[in-house]
Design a protein around this motif. Structure first.
Motif, PDB file in Angstrom:
ATOM      1  N   VAL A  65      25.596  42.136  29.007  1.00  0.00           N
ATOM      2  CA  VAL A  65      24.604  41.215  29.562  1.00  0.00           C
ATOM      3  C   VAL A  65      23.312  42.003  29.705  1.00  0.00           C
ATOM      4  N   SER A  66      22.250  41.603  29.027  1.00  0.00           N
ATOM      5  CA  SER A  66      21.045  42.424  29.043  1.00  0.00           C
ATOM      6  C   SER A  66      19.784  41.581  28.913  1.00  0.00           C
ATOM      7  N   GLU A  67      18.661  42.201  29.237  1.00  0.00           N
ATOM      8  CA  GLU A  67      17.328  41.637  29.060  1.00  0.00           C
ATOM      9  C   GLU A  67      17.171  40.288  29.773  1.00  0.00           C
ATOM     10  N   SER A  68      17.253  40.347  31.108  1.00  0.00           N
ATOM     11  CA  SER A  68      16.994  39.179  31.969  1.00  0.00           C
ATOM     12  C   SER A  68      17.945  38.028  31.691  1.00  0.00           C
ATOM     13  N   SER A  69      19.188  38.342  31.372  1.00  0.00           N
ATOM     14  CA  SER A  69      20.189  37.311  31.131  1.00  0.00           C
ATOM     15  C   SER A  69      21.165  37.250  32.295  1.00  0.00           C
ATOM     16  N   ASN A  70      22.035  36.245  32.271  1.00  0.00           N
ATOM     17  CA  ASN A  70      23.037  36.113  33.324  1.00  0.00           C
ATOM     18  C   ASN A  70      24.363  35.706  32.724  1.00  0.00           C
ATOM     19  N   ALA A  71      25.436  36.058  33.438  1.00  0.00           N
ATOM     20  CA  ALA A  71      26.775  35.759  32.938  1.00  0.00           C
ATOM     21  C   ALA A  71      27.717  35.509  34.098  1.00  0.00           C
ATOM     22  N   VAL A  72      28.644  34.593  33.886  1.00  0.00           N
ATOM     23  CA  VAL A  72      29.785  34.384  34.779  1.00  0.00           C
ATOM     24  C   VAL A  72      31.032  34.663  33.951  1.00  0.00           C
ATOM     25  N   ILE A  73      31.756  35.706  34.331  1.00  0.00           N
ATOM     26  CA  ILE A  73      32.947  36.123  33.589  1.00  0.00           C
ATOM     27  C   ILE A  73      34.160  35.819  34.464  1.00  0.00           C
ATOM     28  N   GLY A  74      35.044  34.983  33.970  1.00  0.00           N
ATOM     29  CA  GLY A  74      36.189  34.542  34.731  1.00  0.00           C
ATOM     30  C   GLY A  74      35.996  33.111  35.183  1.00  0.00           C
ATOM     31  N   PRO A  75      37.045  32.575  35.755  1.00  0.00           N
ATOM     32  CA  PRO A  75      38.270  33.273  36.142  1.00  0.00           C
ATOM     33  C   PRO A  75      39.185  33.582  34.960  1.00  0.00           C
ATOM     34  N   TYR A  76      40.059  34.557  35.197  1.00  0.00           N
ATOM     35  CA  TYR A  76      41.179  34.881  34.333  1.00  0.00           C
ATOM     36  C   TYR A  76      40.763  35.424  32.968  1.00  0.00           C
ATOM     37  N   CYS A  77      39.872  36.397  32.975  1.00  0.00           N
ATOM     38  CA  CYS A  77      39.524  37.121  31.757  1.00  0.00           C
ATOM     39  C   CYS A  77      40.207  38.486  31.775  1.00  0.00           C
ATOM     40  N   TYR A  78      40.390  39.066  30.593  1.00  0.00           N
ATOM     41  CA  TYR A  78      41.141  40.302  30.465  1.00  0.00           C
ATOM     42  C   TYR A  78      40.488  41.168  29.411  1.00  0.00           C
ATOM     43  N   SER A  79      40.147  42.391  29.787  1.00  0.00           N
ATOM     44  CA  SER A  79      39.579  43.362  28.863  1.00  0.00           C
ATOM     45  C   SER A  79      40.568  44.510  28.707  1.00  0.00           C
ATOM     46  N   TYR A  80      40.857  44.867  27.443  1.00  0.00           N
ATOM     47  CA  TYR A  80      41.818  45.932  27.182  1.00  0.00           C
ATOM     48  C   TYR A  80      41.261  46.863  26.108  1.00  0.00           C
ATOM     49  N   ALA A  81      41.127  48.135  26.453  1.00  0.00           N
ATOM     50  CA  ALA A  81      40.754  49.180  25.498  1.00  0.00           C
ATOM     51  C   ALA A  81      39.395  48.958  24.859  1.00  0.00           C
ATOM     52  N   ASP A  82      38.493  48.262  25.549  1.00  0.00           N
ATOM     53  CA  ASP A  82      37.112  48.186  25.086  1.00  0.00           C
ATOM     54  C   ASP A  82      36.405  49.501  25.420  1.00  0.00           C
ATOM     55  N   THR A  83      35.451  49.899  24.600  1.00  0.00           N
ATOM     56  CA  THR A  83      34.761  51.159  24.839  1.00  0.00           C
ATOM     57  C   THR A  83      34.028  51.149  26.186  1.00  0.00           C
ATOM     58  N   HIS A  84      33.388  50.067  26.533  1.00  0.00           N
ATOM     59  CA  HIS A  84      32.948  49.780  27.894  1.00  0.00           C
ATOM     60  C   HIS A  84      33.588  48.446  28.290  1.00  0.00           C
ATOM     61  N   GLY A  85      33.919  48.326  29.558  1.00  0.00           N
ATOM     62  CA  GLY A  85      34.440  47.036  29.982  1.00  0.00           C
ATOM     63  C   GLY A  85      33.339  45.999  30.058  1.00  0.00           C
ATOM     64  N   GLN A  86      32.358  46.222  30.940  1.00  0.00           N
ATOM     65  CA  GLN A  86      31.262  45.281  31.110  1.00  0.00           C
ATOM     66  C   GLN A  86      29.971  46.067  31.358  1.00  0.00           C
ATOM     67  N   TYR A  87      28.920  45.710  30.642  1.00  0.00           N
ATOM     68  CA  TYR A  87      27.647  46.405  30.734  1.00  0.00           C
ATOM     69  C   TYR A  87      26.573  45.391  31.094  1.00  0.00           C
ATOM     70  N   VAL A  88      25.879  45.616  32.232  1.00  0.00           N
ATOM     71  CA  VAL A  88      24.836  44.711  32.718  1.00  0.00           C
ATOM     72  C   VAL A  88      23.563  45.527  32.878  1.00  0.00           C
ATOM     73  N   THR A  89      22.495  45.142  32.186  1.00  0.00           N
ATOM     74  CA  THR A  89      21.311  45.998  32.184  1.00  0.00           C
ATOM     75  C   THR A  89      20.032  45.198  31.997  1.00  0.00           C
ATOM     76  N   ASP A  90      18.909  45.832  32.315  1.00  0.00           N
ATOM     77  CA  ASP A  90      17.573  45.273  32.081  1.00  0.00           C
ATOM     78  C   ASP A  90      17.342  43.971  32.843  1.00  0.00           C
ATOM     79  N   CYS A  91      17.396  44.070  34.167  1.00  0.00           N
ATOM     80  CA  CYS A  91      17.067  42.933  35.046  1.00  0.00           C
ATOM     81  C   CYS A  91      17.983  41.738  34.820  1.00  0.00           C
ATOM     82  N   SER A  92      19.254  41.989  34.625  1.00  0.00           N
ATOM     83  CA  SER A  92      20.217  40.917  34.390  1.00  0.00           C
ATOM     84  C   SER A  92      21.161  40.774  35.581  1.00  0.00           C
ATOM     85  N   PHE A  93      21.954  39.695  35.550  1.00  0.00           N
ATOM     86  CA  PHE A  93      22.893  39.407  36.633  1.00  0.00           C
ATOM     87  C   PHE A  93      24.221  38.968  36.046  1.00  0.00           C
ATOM     88  N   ALA A  94      25.309  39.445  36.646  1.00  0.00           N
ATOM     89  CA  ALA A  94      26.634  39.008  36.215  1.00  0.00           C
ATOM     90  C   ALA A  94      27.544  38.865  37.425  1.00  0.00           C
TER      91      ALA A  94
END
Length: 639
Positions: free
Chosen positions: A498-527
């Protein structure tokens, strides 16, 4: 025999078609024939279009342009602009639907030339990235095994025709190996186990078989099991690299024989399509302008960019333009164009039915589907396989409503909404969409994303799976992402970005496995992430430990509720550069290979953690500009 067209005439000498009328076209016909009897077919499709201009099709009337089996070569665009185009269907020879059980073998034919094993090959003249040198593992033949006869004629006439392999099950959803304990009410998962799918690297191999493939061999070669040309790439950027922590060696460049169904089924459906429209040169095959058209059991192809000395085709297989409508019926495959199907200028792409397997595929085009300029696509079960750019793109205030669609083996992105567009993906799968990155991952290329939106767009994913893409789920440039009941596995940059002034709602019931990063939020964003789990983030990379479970950077905000972080590689929670993280009911555990901190909060960032249980790793908050950490109401001094 077909009904004669136009026995009734209006005073302005325009014929009327009141019921069902048939027009016949055959590669062995003649445009001087009548075209209205099967024994007297036209030779060209354009002649059939021109013939229909003399008729008005009344409500209740229908015209079927019947294409006999064979190849129809065209060098100029076929234009459908009939005022009653919604009552006209181009229908190829009746498609044959059979059940297939497995891909019995793959043969890498990238460097083959001449006649090998009874099959004629042409050596690759360009690489998949349009470079001069072909790369091993970029082109395959595969043998499809059927329960019984394939339904394909056992003659050389089958060469150049198409098989469309469908991933859909009896409920018209993608066949997936599911964690049934987590499934509830179709597209949701219960809160006892967010992981929805049990797919692994070995089981996902079958996805390379989905979509459209042309038949390569003669009868003596295949018998009841046809050998088809698989243009879907399967490059593995980790090929041969031994992970220094897990000792896992990624070796997926040469797929082996595998079942092409999920554990809950014993086969998949395939459809044989024997009427082929072949474009000579760089022109569109069909344009629908201020009209409509239905298409059934037809393959539309351009020259192969791998074997042709000419540049890749930049035109489109089908253009739906100026408030027009294209309805895909069963058995439509488009291959080898700059854009497979292009829908623009307030037009609509849909399908005949969402309760019948449609066997629609966009194969080995630069972009499989491009919907733009206020247009809409509503699709179920469409496969974009082996596109050397993107699979599905919605651009410039367009709308996508996709169910059980698949993007596999594309060069860049699987599903993309951009420039004020909206995309809803339900039970869709995006896998291995990273084929244009360097094979050893030494370049700065990010790879594609499985599902993404950018430039003021919106994306909603429900029950989706993103497997080994550059990013799993991605949003940037003031866009909005909503992901629920979905999985992200083995993505090479991040599960969620999530980047560059964006927003995200993750879930309910999401699953991350063996991703290089799980979740990345940057540049004035919200999650906000809730009722979700992140496991083994940062471990399954070429060189061992690389990424954190959660990173919040550059004046961004992250809110976690009822989230589990287990066996992370670098940091569980990382907040840097004036960012803010708040949690409620967070559980963090590590393993012996973890190299970072439970909480790493620096450069004037703030982490407030309530109801949180941390592992034994440190809490770090000191830097040139220190951070602030509060755990369960108590300010921590850090370590």
């Amino acid at each position: 025999m077909g009904s004669e067209v136009g026995s009734t005439r209006r005073r302005d000498d325009i014929g009327l078609i009141r019921t069902t009328a048939n027009i016949y076209v055959s590669p062995t016909g003649s445009d001087s024939n009548s075209g209205v009897y099967s024994t007297s077919p036209f030779r060209t499709i354009q002649k059939a279009f021109n013939y229909l201009k003399k008729f008005y099709i009344l409500e209740g009337g229908e015209v079927i342009i019947n294409l006999a089996a064979g190849v129809y070569r065209i060098s100029s665009e076929l234009l459908m602009d009939h005022p009653q185009g919604e009552r006209i269907t181009i229908a190829g020879a009746a498609g044959v639907t059979k059940q297939a059980t497995a891909i019995t073998s793959y043969t890498d034919t990238t460097s083959y030339s001449g006649k090998v094993g009874g099959k004629t090959y042409q050596s690759v003249r360009r690489s998949l990235n349009e470079g001069p040198v072909p790369t091993s593992g970029e082109r395959f033949d595969m043998t499809i095994r059927y329960n019984g006869g394939s339904g394909i004629p056992q003659t050389t006439s089958a060469i150049g025709k198409y098989i469309i392999v469908s991933p859909l099950d009896s409920s018209y959803e993608v066949q997936l190996n599911k964690n049934t304990a987590s499934l509830l009410n179709g597209v949701y998962a219960d809160n006892t186990d967010p992981q929805r799918y049990t797919e692994t690297e070995s089981t996902m191999r079958r996805f390379f078989a989905y979509g459209g493939h042309s038949i390569k061999t003669n009868a003596a070669d295949f018998g009841v099991n046809p050998i088809v040309d698989n243009r879907t790439r399967n490059r593995n950027i980790y090929d041969g690299v031994n992970n220094t922590v897990t000792s896992r060696v990624h070796t997926f460049s040469t797929p082996v024989g595998t079942n092409i169904y999920s554990s809950g089924n014993s086969s998949v459906d395939t459809r044989y399509v024997s009427s082929v429209i072949q474009v000579i040169g760089d022109v569109n095959a069909i344009r629908i302008r201020k009209s409509s058209l239905n298409i059934r059991d037809v393959a539309i192809e351009a020259r192969d960019p791998l074997t042709s000395t000419a540049s890749p085709v930049t035109s489109s297989g089908i253009v739906v333009d100026e408030q027009s409508v294209l309805t895909l019926k069963q058995g439509v495959v488009v291959k080898g164009f700059g854009v497979g199907i292009e829908v623009k200028n307030k037009s609509l792409l849909n399908q005949e039915s969402t309760t019948v397997n449609q066997f629609n595929a966009l194969t080995y085009c630069k972009i499989g589907l491009l919907v733009s300029d206020g247009s809409t696509a509503v699709l179920t079960g469409v496969v974009a396989n082996g596109c050397w750019g993107d699979g599905f793109v919605f651009n410039s205030q367009s709308i996508g409503d996709l169910s059980s669609c698949v993007a596999v083996g594309c060069g860049r992105h699987g599903f993309l909404a951009t420039r004020n567009s909206n995309l809803v993906a339900v039970r869709c799968v995006s896998a291995y969409n990273m084929q244009n990155v360097a094979q050893n991952f030494s370049s700065t290329s990010e790879g594609g994303f499985g599902f993404g939106c950018r430039l003021n767009s919106n994306l909603e994913c429900v029950g989706c799976l993103s497997f080994r893409n550059g990013y799993g789920y991605f949003t940037d440039k003031n866009s909005s992402l909503n992901v629920s009941s979905s999985d992200s596995k083995d993505n090479v940059n991040a599960g969620v970005n999530v980047s560059e002034s964006s927003n995200a709602v993750i879930g309910p019931y999401c699953y991350s496995y063996a991703d290089t990063h799980g979740q990345y939020v940057t540049d004035c964003s919200f999650a906000k992430t809730m009722f979700s789990e992140f496991h083994y983030c940062g471990f399954e990379t070429p060189s061992g430990v690389s990424g954190s479970a959660f990173t919040t950077a550059a004046a961004s905000n992250l809110n976690l509720y009822n989230v589990t972080v287990a066996n992370y590689a670098k940091n569980a929670i990382e907040a840097i550069y004036n960012s803010f993280v708040s949690t409620d009911t967070l559980t963090v555990t590590e393993n012996a290979s973890t190299q970072g901190d439970s909480i790493n909060c620096t450069y004037q960032s703030v982490a407030r953690l309530a109801g949180t249980c941390l592992g034994t790793k440190e809490v770090e908050q000191y830097s040139l500009l220190n951070g602030y950490v509060e755990l369960n109401g108590v300010e921590l001094d850090g370590n």
